[in-house]
Write a protein that holds these residues in place. Structure first.
Motif, short mmCIF file in Angstrom:
data_model
loop_
_atom_site.label_atom_id
_atom_site.label_comp_id
_atom_site.label_asym_id
_atom_site.label_seq_id
_atom_site.Cartn_x
_atom_site.Cartn_y
_atom_site.Cartn_z
N SER A 24 0.82 -1.21 0.00
CA SER A 24 0.00 0.00 0.00
C SER A 24 0.85 1.26 0.00
O SER A 24 1.73 1.43 0.84
CB SER A 24 -0.92 0.01 1.24
N VAL A 84 -8.09 -3.55 -3.50
CA VAL A 84 -7.74 -2.61 -2.45
C VAL A 84 -7.37 -1.25 -3.04
O VAL A 84 -6.61 -1.17 -4.01
CB VAL A 84 -6.55 -3.16 -1.61
N PRO A 113 -9.72 -8.00 7.80
CA PRO A 113 -9.35 -6.64 7.43
C PRO A 113 -9.44 -5.61 8.57
O PRO A 113 -9.11 -4.45 8.35
CB PRO A 113 -10.37 -6.30 6.34
N TYR A 144 -8.28 -3.57 11.78
CA TYR A 144 -7.06 -3.30 12.52
C TYR A 144 -7.19 -3.96 13.88
O TYR A 144 -8.28 -4.32 14.34
CB TYR A 144 -6.82 -1.79 12.64
N THR A 148 -6.98 4.88 10.04
CA THR A 148 -7.67 4.64 8.77
C THR A 148 -6.66 4.23 7.70
O THR A 148 -5.46 4.50 7.81
CB THR A 148 -8.41 5.90 8.27
N HIS A 149 -7.18 3.59 6.64
CA HIS A 149 -6.32 3.19 5.53
C HIS A 149 -5.70 4.42 4.86
O HIS A 149 -4.55 4.37 4.40
CB HIS A 149 -7.13 2.38 4.51
N GLU A 150 -6.44 5.52 4.82
CA GLU A 150 -5.93 6.75 4.21
C GLU A 150 -4.69 7.25 4.96
O GLU A 150 -3.74 7.74 4.35
CB GLU A 150 -7.01 7.82 4.18
N VAL A 171 -2.57 5.37 6.60
CA VAL A 171 -1.50 4.43 6.27
C VAL A 171 -0.85 4.81 4.94
O VAL A 171 0.38 4.89 4.81
CB VAL A 171 -2.05 2.99 6.21
N VAL A 172 -1.69 5.05 3.92
CA VAL A 172 -1.18 5.38 2.59
C VAL A 172 -0.44 6.72 2.61
O VAL A 172 0.59 6.89 1.95
CB VAL A 172 -2.34 5.41 1.57
#
Length: 282
Positions: free
Chosen positions: A32, A60, A198, A200, A254-256, A258-259
């Motif tokens: 990611s 993803v 999925p 966390y 959040t995934h955002e 992480v990215v």
């Protein structure tokens, strides 16, 4: 119905038709926020996964979902921009399918990367972690089921899952890597815990994993490394520590986020990978 080996061979044959005689020896799986390295590949051929037989599709956000084959630092490489995950609903054997396809194309060295949460309190978001070992907490293993000796042995050794010579080379090369701000890279080393996701992790789960010996946690890589070692590939693993996953101090994630951290770390990450590709003998 075609066997697993035959499916991998059919996918490799379909991919080989687009390579113009090139034979990649180095494979890279980009996690990611790290897929931009694939854009540095020269004379590239891009092949979406959905154009290949028997391939799953990456779902993803932030994963391009394609192979990129071409030259990087003077060597022919095959790059996975986007991987497959157990939590997407695929079997573990399907998740690692591309590893065997790369093996059948001639790959002998695999670089696996991921975004991970740091459980070691000495780490910091933005660090890169060399994976020295892993703990499989996914609850599954891609080698469960009948073994085809054309792919690998029934009981593969995992005592050196992450190649010691490759880690030593990465440590040495990292000393010369500087970020865009001129600061040296912080390269740490530790044990990666692979979980299914999925979701966390809860604070209690993170405390358990840290006490079990884990330094970082993520939702990929472990199955791919098992398959790579089964197939006889040498593996270098690198985690981008995108957040601190300290159970006693856990904050929402959040995934955002992480990215975003992976994006900030990309220049150093790309420099280290390129230096490794340039130096490694295959």
């Amino acid at each position: 119905m075609a066997t697993y080996y035959e499916q991998a061979q059919e996918a490799a044959d379909a991919l080989r038709l687009q390579l113009g005689g090139r034979e990649p020896k180095i494979g890279l799986i980009l996690g990611s926020g790290l897929g931009d390295l694939g854009d540095d590949v020269a004379n590239a051929v891009k092949v979406p996964y959905d154009e290949l037989p028997h391939f799953p599709v990456s779902t993803v956000e932030g994963h391009a979902g394609q192979f990129v084959i071409g030259e990087l630092e003077g060597k022919t490489v095959i790059v996975m921009q986007g991987r497959f995950h157990y939590y997407e609903g695929y079997s573990m054997r399907k998740v690692v399918f591309p590893v065997y396809v790369m093996k059948l194309l001639g790959v002998s060295t695999l670089v696996v990367t991921n975004a991970a949460g740091g459980m070691n309190k000495s780490f910091a978001a933005g660090d890169l972690m060399l994976i020295s070992d892993h703990i499989n907490f996914t609850g599954d293993n891609p080698l469960i089921g009948a073994n085809d000796p054309r792919l690998g042995v029934r009981f593969p050794d995992m005592s050196t899952a992450y190649d010691a010579e490759y880690r030593a080379a990465a440590r040495r090369l990292a000393a010369d890597v500087r970020g865009e701000d001129g600061e040296p890279m912080r390269l740490v080393e530790g044990v990666y815990c692979g979980v299914s996701g999925p979701t966390y992790m809860t604070p209690a789960e993170l405390i358990l994993l840290a006490r079990a010996g884990g330094d970082a946690v993520g939702m990929s890589t472990v199955g791919e490394t098992i398959a790579a070692r089964h197939a006889g590939l040498r593996v270098l693993g690198i985690s981008c520590i995108t957040d601190m996953a300290i159970g006693e101090e856990l904050e929402p994630l959040t995934h955002e986020q992480v990215v975003a951290v992976a994006n900030r770390t990309k220049p150093k990450f790309k420099s280290l990978i390129r230096a490794f590709v340039r130096e490694v003998e295959v």
